[in-house]
Design a protein around this motif. Sequence first.
Motif, PDB file in Angstrom:
ATOM      1  N   GLU A  25      13.710  -3.880   7.268  1.00  0.00           N
ATOM      2  CA  GLU A  25      13.727  -5.190   7.937  1.00  0.00           C
ATOM      3  C   GLU A  25      13.067  -5.112   9.318  1.00  0.00           C
ATOM      4  O   GLU A  25      12.233  -5.952   9.678  1.00  0.00           O
ATOM      5  N   ALA A  26      13.478  -4.119  10.110  1.00  0.00           N
ATOM      6  CA  ALA A  26      12.942  -3.997  11.474  1.00  0.00           C
ATOM      7  C   ALA A  26      11.439  -3.770  11.446  1.00  0.00           C
ATOM      8  O   ALA A  26      10.671  -4.401  12.199  1.00  0.00           O
ATOM      9  N   GLU A  27      10.994  -2.877  10.581  1.00  0.00           N
ATOM     10  CA  GLU A  27       9.567  -2.570  10.497  1.00  0.00           C
ATOM     11  C   GLU A  27       8.774  -3.788  10.037  1.00  0.00           C
ATOM     12  O   GLU A  27       7.705  -4.098  10.582  1.00  0.00           O
ATOM     13  N   SER A  28       9.297  -4.501   9.019  1.00  0.00           N
ATOM     14  CA  SER A  28       8.582  -5.674   8.494  1.00  0.00           C
ATOM     15  C   SER A  28       8.483  -6.778   9.545  1.00  0.00           C
ATOM     16  O   SER A  28       7.448  -7.457   9.658  1.00  0.00           O
ATOM     17  N   CYS A  29       9.571  -6.962  10.295  1.00  0.00           N
ATOM     18  CA  CYS A  29       9.570  -7.996  11.334  1.00  0.00           C
ATOM     19  C   CYS A  29       8.486  -7.709  12.385  1.00  0.00           C
ATOM     20  O   CYS A  29       7.752  -8.609  12.814  1.00  0.00           O
ATOM     21  N   LEU A  30       8.350  -6.448  12.767  1.00  0.00           N
ATOM     22  CA  LEU A  30       7.356  -6.074  13.776  1.00  0.00           C
ATOM     23  C   LEU A  30       5.940  -6.195  13.230  1.00  0.00           C
ATOM     24  O   LEU A  30       5.009  -6.589  13.961  1.00  0.00           O
ATOM     25  N   VAL A  31       5.747  -5.871  11.949  1.00  0.00           N
ATOM     26  CA  VAL A  31       4.419  -6.020  11.338  1.00  0.00           C
ATOM     27  C   VAL A  31       4.035  -7.498  11.298  1.00  0.00           C
ATOM     28  O   VAL A  31       2.903  -7.879  11.616  1.00  0.00           O
ATOM     29  N   GLU A  32       5.001  -8.374  10.909  1.00  0.00           N
ATOM     30  CA  GLU A  32       4.732  -9.817  10.852  1.00  0.00           C
ATOM     31  C   GLU A  32       4.353 -10.367  12.230  1.00  0.00           C
ATOM     32  O   GLU A  32       3.512 -11.251  12.346  1.00  0.00           O
ATOM     33  N   ALA A  33       4.994  -9.835  13.288  1.00  0.00           N
ATOM     34  CA  ALA A  33       4.735 -10.322  14.650  1.00  0.00           C
ATOM     35  C   ALA A  33       3.511  -9.675  15.282  1.00  0.00           C
ATOM     36  O   ALA A  33       3.165  -9.985  16.423  1.00  0.00           O
ATOM     37  N   GLY A  34       2.845  -8.774  14.564  1.00  0.00           N
ATOM     38  CA  GLY A  34       1.672  -8.099  15.098  1.00  0.00           C
ATOM     39  C   GLY A  34       1.999  -7.004  16.094  1.00  0.00           C
ATOM     40  O   GLY A  34       1.112  -6.528  16.812  1.00  0.00           O
ATOM     41  N   ARG A  35       3.252  -6.589  16.174  1.00  0.00           N
ATOM     42  CA  ARG A  35       3.661  -5.539  17.122  1.00  0.00           C
ATOM     43  C   ARG A  35       3.511  -4.138  16.528  1.00  0.00           C
ATOM     44  O   ARG A  35       3.632  -3.154  17.256  1.00  0.00           O
ATOM     45  N   LEU A  36       3.244  -4.056  15.228  1.00  0.00           N
ATOM     46  CA  LEU A  36       3.113  -2.753  14.569  1.00  0.00           C
ATOM     47  C   LEU A  36       2.011  -2.855  13.516  1.00  0.00           C
ATOM     48  O   LEU A  36       2.065  -3.730  12.642  1.00  0.00           O
ATOM     49  N   PRO A  37       0.978  -1.996  13.579  1.00  0.00           N
ATOM     50  CA  PRO A  37      -0.073  -2.011  12.552  1.00  0.00           C
ATOM     51  C   PRO A  37       0.508  -1.678  11.181  1.00  0.00           C
ATOM     52  O   PRO A  37       1.384  -0.804  11.055  1.00  0.00           O
ATOM     53  N   ALA A  38       0.039  -2.373  10.160  1.00  0.00           N
ATOM     54  CA  ALA A  38       0.549  -2.139   8.804  1.00  0.00           C
ATOM     55  C   ALA A  38       0.316  -0.707   8.362  1.00  0.00           C
ATOM     56  O   ALA A  38       1.093  -0.158   7.575  1.00  0.00           O
ATOM     57  N   GLY A  39      -0.752  -0.099   8.875  1.00  0.00           N
ATOM     58  CA  GLY A  39      -1.044   1.278   8.477  1.00  0.00           C
ATOM     59  C   GLY A  39      -0.068   2.294   9.028  1.00  0.00           C
ATOM     60  O   GLY A  39      -0.080   3.456   8.599  1.00  0.00           O
ATOM     61  N   GLN A  40       0.755   1.890   9.982  1.00  0.00           N
ATOM     62  CA  GLN A  40       1.723   2.823  10.569  1.00  0.00           C
ATOM     63  C   GLN A  40       3.126   2.663   9.981  1.00  0.00           C
ATOM     64  O   GLN A  40       4.094   3.207  10.505  1.00  0.00           O
ATOM     65  N   ARG A  41       3.232   1.933   8.904  1.00  0.00           N
ATOM     66  CA  ARG A  41       4.551   1.727   8.280  1.00  0.00           C
ATOM     67  C   ARG A  41       5.060   3.041   7.688  1.00  0.00           C
ATOM     68  O   ARG A  41       4.312   3.784   7.057  1.00  0.00           O
ATOM     69  N   ARG A  42       6.352   3.291   7.861  1.00  0.00           N
ATOM     70  CA  ARG A  42       6.967   4.497   7.312  1.00  0.00           C
ATOM     71  C   ARG A  42       7.953   4.202   6.184  1.00  0.00           C
ATOM     72  O   ARG A  42       8.296   5.087   5.404  1.00  0.00           O
ATOM     73  N   PHE A  43       8.402   2.954   6.118  1.00  0.00           N
ATOM     74  CA  PHE A  43       9.505   2.649   5.204  1.00  0.00           C
ATOM     75  C   PHE A  43       9.131   1.610   4.146  1.00  0.00           C
ATOM     76  O   PHE A  43      10.001   1.003   3.529  1.00  0.00           O
TER      77      PHE A  43
END
Length: 922
Positions: free
Chosen positions: A616-634
């Motif tokens: 949830e936390a990772e997806s929320c940050l990806v949606e907001a543009g705060r985390l590149p999708a390529g850096q997802r770990r979960f």
Amino acid sequence: MASPGHSDLGEVAPEIKASERRTAVAIADLEWREMEGDDCEFRYGDGANEAQDNDFPTVERSRFQEMLSLLGLETYQVQKLSLQDSLQISFDSMKNWAPQVPKDLPWNFLRKLQALNADARNTTMVLDVLPDARPVEKESQMEEEIIYWDPADDLAADIYSFSELPTPDTPVNPLDLLCALLLSSDSFLQQEILLKMALCQFALPLVLPDSENHYHTFLLWAMRGIVRTWWSQPPRGVGSFREDNVVLSRAPAFAFVRMDVSSNSKSQLLNAVLSPGHRQWDCFWHRDLNLGTNAREISDGLVEISWFFPSGREDLDIFPEPVAFLNLRGDIGSHWLQFKLLTEISSAVFILTDNISKKEYKLLYSMKESTTKYYFILSPYRGKRNTNLRFLNKLIPVLKIDHSHVLVKVSSTDSDSFVKRIRAIVGNVLRAPCRRVSVEDMAHTARKLGLKVDEDCEECQKAKDQMERITRKIKDSDAYRRDELRLQGDPWRKAAQVEKEFCQLQWAVDPPEKHRAELRRRLLELRMQQNGHDPSSGVQEFISGVSSPSLSEKQYFLRWMEWGLARVAQPRLRQPPETLLTLRPKHGGPTDLGEPLWPEPLGVEHFLREMGQFYEAESCLVEAGRLPAGQRRFAHFPGLASELLLTGLPLELIDGSTLSMPVRWVTGLLKELHIRLERRSRLVVLSALGVPCTGKSTLLNTMFGLRFATGKSCGPRGAFMQLITVAEGFSQDLGCDHILVIDSGGLIGGALTSAGDRFELEASLATLLMGLSNVTVISLAETKDIPAAILHAFLRLEKTGHMPNYQFVYQNLHDVSVPGPRPRDKRQLLDPPGDLSRAAAQMEKQGDGFRALAGLAFCDPEKQHIWHIPGLWHGAPPMAAVSLAYSEAIFELKRCLLENIRNGLSNQNKNIQQLIELVRRL
């Protein structure tokens, strides 16, 4: 070694038994008896199984294969029958059909056992039935087997083959059916079979004979899931109820065995000893039941176990503490290894016999070093009285017994008095210092004697080691959750509250943009805080366990985790249901929506929640543009969870700690499920709602063979979902490929009169669950009011136009009543609305326009939308069996639900993509 086909009815003459079987088997039987002399060497120890290899006659090997072929189980010897196979919804699920040929028997047994039907062990076949009494494909199969008989084949072979076709005169012995089915099932189906048998109060197989492969298996793993509750009364102090796994709790054990021939039935005697009062429950199958006299073909050497558990009632408690009773099927001389096991784990052994010959004397003389107490039950008028006395006098000093250890029971003996005498002997042994063993202790002894233990396979032990690496670090559940499951607790509760407020703004007429931006900022801040953590070592170990490429190892790991966490969890509350309801906060004042309604023990769902929060936390940050999708770990976590759902694990839909749905996690999981199911993704959603302790979960488990938590006053509070597969041959007819079942758990409270925050939340959750559903079962306790939160949901959903098919189920929680809806139950639903209904209507701004539920929920009183389910138990727990009336009523409800689905009365069926959109909207 056992003479072929040797029955527990030892007094039946060999020549009579032979006449009932094929000539070839009779000849082999007589030859084997001639091979056995008086001087037999009895060997045991590590080489016992090797000794069995050489002693098994060839005919015994073929008999096992013949039985498998007869029952249609030969195809399951390499690829075992799985639990998921047995739970599939098929045409048979809607028909109360009677078995007609032996190949029907395994499926009939599994179907009835899943429904906790007390008649599950009955293997009677009905040949002359109505055409719709069983599936058409089975009729054609039977016709093919009987009519197409090639006369060109060898005459003798054809006669023998034809004689194997069952008729009402030659059915299969139920113990043979049980052994054949267990030997054809994987470990998880074996576990399910024994769990259901325990609920039915059937004796459980402890040592499973396998004459084909010449080894016997001790069923330790298969019993791991059985938990019992009983009254524990210490010598000094106040008694209380205790709950424990039968594998771990220690109790004195008493074995009943037969030596050579006995006119008395061990199983009948055991049933009488275990049954309180004058009502005898047939825990052990015996000769006077239907099919009890049929010769056993493959089940000689089976050891069964059953327990007596005290209830705290003096009129019912035969013994003051739990006691285990063991029963060896067959003669001890032919099953020496099992007898040796029983002598080493039992506090006393009762030997039933009519004759003591030289051979039996030598057998017992070899037990001279044993510390176990021995008792003989003789019927001397059928045997050689003087010979018996001579050998008994020799055995008295050897076995360290006296004449009080010799009991005589003849036809004129008063049965009640004899049973009381047996109970008195058991009671005397209990009062003296005696051996107390658990099933784990028994398994340890079995290993030393050379028996195979089912739990010793590599995958099972590897999974156990992984579980122990997690649980050994748990000293205190609350501290572990705080330190190791860091994304839960305050961070998740705050994030859930912010998301709820943000969601409410979506429906506001003119939401202030400043407030919206502030909520978005707070949410991102909380999610970044969560995303800054790494999974703890325990969570990483859990992820490793559920990521195993081996499906069976993954399933072993999850089962071990459930039991391991249960052992380290906080002590469970042992309070009556009405006391639990008082733990809820009063509504009307301010409440903390994250405050637990009752203590929640640490479970597998907490580890999955942690995985969900990382996602949830990772997806929320990806949606907001705060985390590149390529850096997802979960990103792979939903895929792991969907695989668990497909293996039959109930997954949390609504988080029990915050009473909210992690939408990204749930939709991600459903997307992965859609990918894995490919073309078979048509769904029907069935939900069950009602106040806690009304039997919802038990009803669903009995109906579909599911694994929702039951009977735990402080168990998981969230809503859980489990997936049921519809057989491919039936999915077109039913209109769906899977049924997603949702259990609301303890989310919905009782009938509340005020509208506090908690009530509003419960109403919203009820609306969500019913809005997702095609079919909703409303579970009510006897004739109490429908919870106001559910009335709220009715009104809200009526405005949306989405109305699932409703079934109202009144569960009688206290006694057994006649099945069928009672007129007063219908009146209560159809009468003008009461105060609660009016209050709910006013809260939804519908004033006096609230109608009776008959109009609101499409409830036609003439179309069986209202059910009365009789009481679950027949008798007083913990020794009560499931009521046959309960089982039959649940089957009728299941049949009605499936008929409604098939006839399109359950609203429009969905595919998974549509369900995902519905989750987002609701």
